[in-house]
Design a protein around this motif. Structure first.
Motif, PDB file in Angstrom:
ATOM      1  N   UNK A 113       8.545 -14.612  -1.032  1.00  0.00           N
ATOM      2  CA  UNK A 113       7.415 -13.294  -0.749  1.00  0.00           C
ATOM      3  C   UNK A 113       7.835 -11.551  -0.679  1.00  0.00           C
ATOM      4  N   UNK A 114       8.758 -12.082   0.970  1.00  0.00           N
ATOM      5  CA  UNK A 114       8.827 -11.346   1.670  1.00  0.00           C
ATOM      6  C   UNK A 114       8.777 -10.212   0.518  1.00  0.00           C
ATOM      7  N   UNK A 115      10.555 -10.640   0.066  1.00  0.00           N
ATOM      8  CA  UNK A 115      11.183  -9.346  -0.957  1.00  0.00           C
ATOM      9  C   UNK A 115      10.553  -8.854  -1.900  1.00  0.00           C
ATOM     10  N   UNK A 116       9.611  -9.808  -2.921  1.00  0.00           N
ATOM     11  CA  UNK A 116       9.118  -8.801  -3.518  1.00  0.00           C
ATOM     12  C   UNK A 116       7.935  -7.732  -2.383  1.00  0.00           C
ATOM     13  N   UNK A 117       7.086  -8.197  -1.478  1.00  0.00           N
ATOM     14  CA  UNK A 117       6.517  -7.161  -0.908  1.00  0.00           C
ATOM     15  C   UNK A 117       6.730  -6.399  -0.653  1.00  0.00           C
ATOM     16  N   UNK A 118       8.457  -6.424   0.138  1.00  0.00           N
ATOM     17  CA  UNK A 118       9.109  -5.351   0.621  1.00  0.00           C
ATOM     18  C   UNK A 118       9.089  -3.820  -0.992  1.00  0.00           C
ATOM     19  N   UNK A 119       9.923  -4.749  -1.990  1.00  0.00           N
ATOM     20  CA  UNK A 119       9.934  -3.767  -3.486  1.00  0.00           C
ATOM     21  C   UNK A 119       8.767  -2.826  -3.269  1.00  0.00           C
ATOM     22  N   UNK A 120       7.468  -3.266  -3.070  1.00  0.00           N
ATOM     23  CA  UNK A 120       6.689  -3.087  -3.715  1.00  0.00           C
ATOM     24  C   UNK A 120       6.127  -1.936  -2.397  1.00  0.00           C
ATOM     25  N   UNK A 121       6.350  -2.830  -1.058  1.00  0.00           N
ATOM     26  CA  UNK A 121       5.809  -1.447  -0.711  1.00  0.00           C
ATOM     27  C   UNK A 121       6.636   0.107  -0.918  1.00  0.00           C
ATOM     28  N   UNK A 122       8.019  -0.257  -0.387  1.00  0.00           N
ATOM     29  CA  UNK A 122       8.552   1.160  -0.240  1.00  0.00           C
ATOM     30  C   UNK A 122       8.965   1.723  -1.504  1.00  0.00           C
ATOM     31  N   UNK A 123       7.856   0.859  -3.131  1.00  0.00           N
ATOM     32  CA  UNK A 123       7.929   1.638  -3.786  1.00  0.00           C
ATOM     33  C   UNK A 123       6.955   2.739  -4.049  1.00  0.00           C
ATOM     34  N   UNK A 124       5.477   2.004  -3.439  1.00  0.00           N
ATOM     35  CA  UNK A 124       4.414   2.917  -3.070  1.00  0.00           C
ATOM     36  C   UNK A 124       4.697   4.000  -1.672  1.00  0.00           C
ATOM     37  N   UNK A 125       5.494   3.364  -0.236  1.00  0.00           N
ATOM     38  CA  UNK A 125       6.261   4.520   0.101  1.00  0.00           C
ATOM     39  C   UNK A 125       6.574   5.601  -0.402  1.00  0.00           C
ATOM     40  N   UNK A 126       7.007   4.935  -1.406  1.00  0.00           N
ATOM     41  CA  UNK A 126       8.121   6.492  -1.749  1.00  0.00           C
ATOM     42  C   UNK A 126       7.025   7.549  -2.999  1.00  0.00           C
ATOM     43  N   UNK A 127       6.064   7.376  -2.831  1.00  0.00           N
ATOM     44  CA  UNK A 127       5.247   7.746  -4.001  1.00  0.00           C
ATOM     45  C   UNK A 127       4.134   8.343  -3.351  1.00  0.00           C
ATOM     46  N   UNK A 128       3.711   7.599  -2.511  1.00  0.00           N
ATOM     47  CA  UNK A 128       2.742   8.065  -1.599  1.00  0.00           C
ATOM     48  C   UNK A 128       2.438   8.978  -0.300  1.00  0.00           C
ATOM     49  N   UNK A 129       3.504   8.727   0.366  1.00  0.00           N
ATOM     50  CA  UNK A 129       3.211   8.945   1.980  1.00  0.00           C
ATOM     51  C   UNK A 129       3.295  10.468   2.420  1.00  0.00           C
ATOM     52  N   UNK A 130       2.828  10.572   3.650  1.00  0.00           N
ATOM     53  CA  UNK A 130       1.984  11.625   3.764  1.00  0.00           C
ATOM     54  C   UNK A 130       3.185  12.360   4.614  1.00  0.00           C
ATOM     55  N   UNK A 131       3.081  13.007   5.391  1.00  0.00           N
ATOM     56  CA  UNK A 131       4.952  13.612   6.813  1.00  0.00           C
ATOM     57  C   UNK A 131       4.339  13.117   7.554  1.00  0.00           C
ATOM     58  N   UNK A 132       3.263  12.544   7.841  1.00  0.00           N
ATOM     59  CA  UNK A 132       2.748  12.069   8.936  1.00  0.00           C
ATOM     60  C   UNK A 132       3.047  10.447   8.796  1.00  0.00           C
ATOM     61  N   UNK A 133       3.371   9.594   7.869  1.00  0.00           N
ATOM     62  CA  UNK A 133       4.084   8.173   7.598  1.00  0.00           C
ATOM     63  C   UNK A 133       5.430   9.073   8.038  1.00  0.00           C
ATOM     64  N   UNK A 134       5.769   9.738   6.884  1.00  0.00           N
ATOM     65  CA  UNK A 134       7.851   9.403   6.795  1.00  0.00           C
ATOM     66  C   UNK A 134       7.768  10.553   8.499  1.00  0.00           C
ATOM     67  N   UNK A 135       7.434  10.657   9.402  1.00  0.00           N
ATOM     68  CA  UNK A 135       6.893  11.006  10.945  1.00  0.00           C
ATOM     69  C   UNK A 135       7.837   9.514  11.242  1.00  0.00           C
TER      70      UNK A 135
END
Lengths: 243, 243
Positions: free
Chosen positions: A106-128
DNA sequence: GATGTAAATCTGGTTAACCAGTCTATTCTA
DNA sequence: TAGAATAGACTGGTTAACCAGATTTACATC
């Protein structure tokens, strides 16, 4: 005298019994969605347990959205009809204890989706925040210390950057349990820590360049050991599922 | 006099305060993993709230695997170190309220994985349950009735067939909330029920023939309306995330 | 001084009384 | 007779006392 109480998927046997009783009661009384449950005191008397136990059971069902308690008024059945209610309670009662492998999977596919959304939506603050977490992980690892915590925080920073609170919450609930089980199962070898730095770096790079596909690929690479760990057992589960 | 208590992501402000106090206390006392927290009574006195409130806060942290209460002994800090503990508590306290869109988005990829695993691992018994759920849904829909419940049970049957208790539990917690919100947001049009039968049928067919890719495709098709619903807002979130 | 033992203290968990609103059934009024 | 007022029972939530087991402390014994 010591009484041992068996606990399965967070439900001890007594709680299970009570939930089951409540279910049959709802059935026998033909209670419709939105109707009121008998009072806690009444339920306690009828089922023959203390009121506290009833409250625990109700709270559990409330956490699944099946009931809703209103102060000084009563406990009400959610908008779901009786069919859904019965089906869900059955599943809740029969839910097997989440084992380590299912958690990892479960963690693996949560991580996959997590990182995908992060790549799309991250703010400058998030990246920091993510880069800071990476830096913490790097320094801790290079100084030869354990860095499980920093690894966890790195992945949670990504989850936060996904801007999906629901997903973020699931990650928060599932990941720590896995971490604490890690040493027990010896999934992670200590000599992997150095290569893990590199893997973390390319993940961050994929996020920074807003490339979800690349990010997914890199996180899969990062989890390849765990992946194999799952896959190895997957065959077994398939076999079991076929009989 | 009536005091209104604001509740955000399941944490009322008082609980947040207490959790925050506990965190600073762990920090100031330099408590290490595995060490014992001060007793509930002591915490209650020090923070200036009732013991019950302390218990609630501890229970919440326990649900995230950060603390572990032992009867007649004490409450212990989990194996996670202080860094992880601090980071996680911060995230828990700042976790935004899961909104409808994030729930839907999360449900979609849960369903995708659910149906993939079901296609791979389902037992004969699982398939029987799924087909029964489909049949229930069909008859209910064809007779012109509401069939939201039967739809829910169909998807939960698939989750059960995934043979991943962890995933199954997440589905159980997330789906009902979405269902009850459905009417509110008018996402689902009633004339879609008929075509949904067909969609359910092809999903079952893909599961039966153990074709996870096809199953994934079909479930995506099934959720295409919801998918668009998410996508429409995704752009907006990306824009927000860019500033 | 080391060690075994017993008593006192402290722990989280449980219970029962209490609280402040809500709901209902009855009574009073127009 | 209809409607408003009211008294009482009833609701979930809260609190404080209590419980049994764990833990520490003090002390007697060797």
């Amino acid at each position: 005298m010591k009484t041992i109480v068996k606990v399965v998927n967070g439900l001890e046997s007594k709680e299970k019994m009570i939930i089951s009783e409540i279910k049959t009661l709802i059935d026998s009384k033909n209670l419709e969605p939105g109707e009121k449950l008998p009072s806690e005191r009444l339920l306690a008397e009828k089922i023959g347990v203390t009121r506290g136990s009833i409250r625990n059971a109700i709270q559990k069902l409330e956490s699944y959205g099946l009931l809703k308690s209103m102060p000084q008024s009563g406990t009400f059945i959610s908008n779901l009809g009786r069919a859904a209610l019965n089906g869900m309670i059955d599943q809740i009662l029969n839910l097997p204890e989440p084992d380590f492998k299912s958690l990892v999977e479960t963690r693996i596919f949560l991580e996959i989706n997590s990182v995908r959304f992060a790549a799309i939506r991250h703010s400058a603050e998030d990246l920091e925040r993510i880069e800071q977490a990476l830096e913490d992980y790097r320094t801790k690892t290079l100084s030869g210390n354990e860095s499980v915590e920093e690894d966890l925080l790195f992945h949670l920073a990504i989850a936060q950057a996904s801007h999906n609170p629901s997903l973020n919450q699931l990650m928060l609930s599932i990941t720590p349990q896995i971490i604490t089980d890690f040493e027990k199962y010896h999934v992670c070898k200590s000599d992997m820590a150095l290569s893990a730095i590199k893997e973390h770096e390319v993940i961050v790079e994929a996020i920074r360049t807003r490339n979800p596909d690349q990010a997914e690929l890199m996180i899969k690479e990062h989890f390849s050991v765990l992946y194999q760990y799952c896959y190895k057992t997957k065959k077994q589960i398939i076999k079991e599922g076929n009989n």
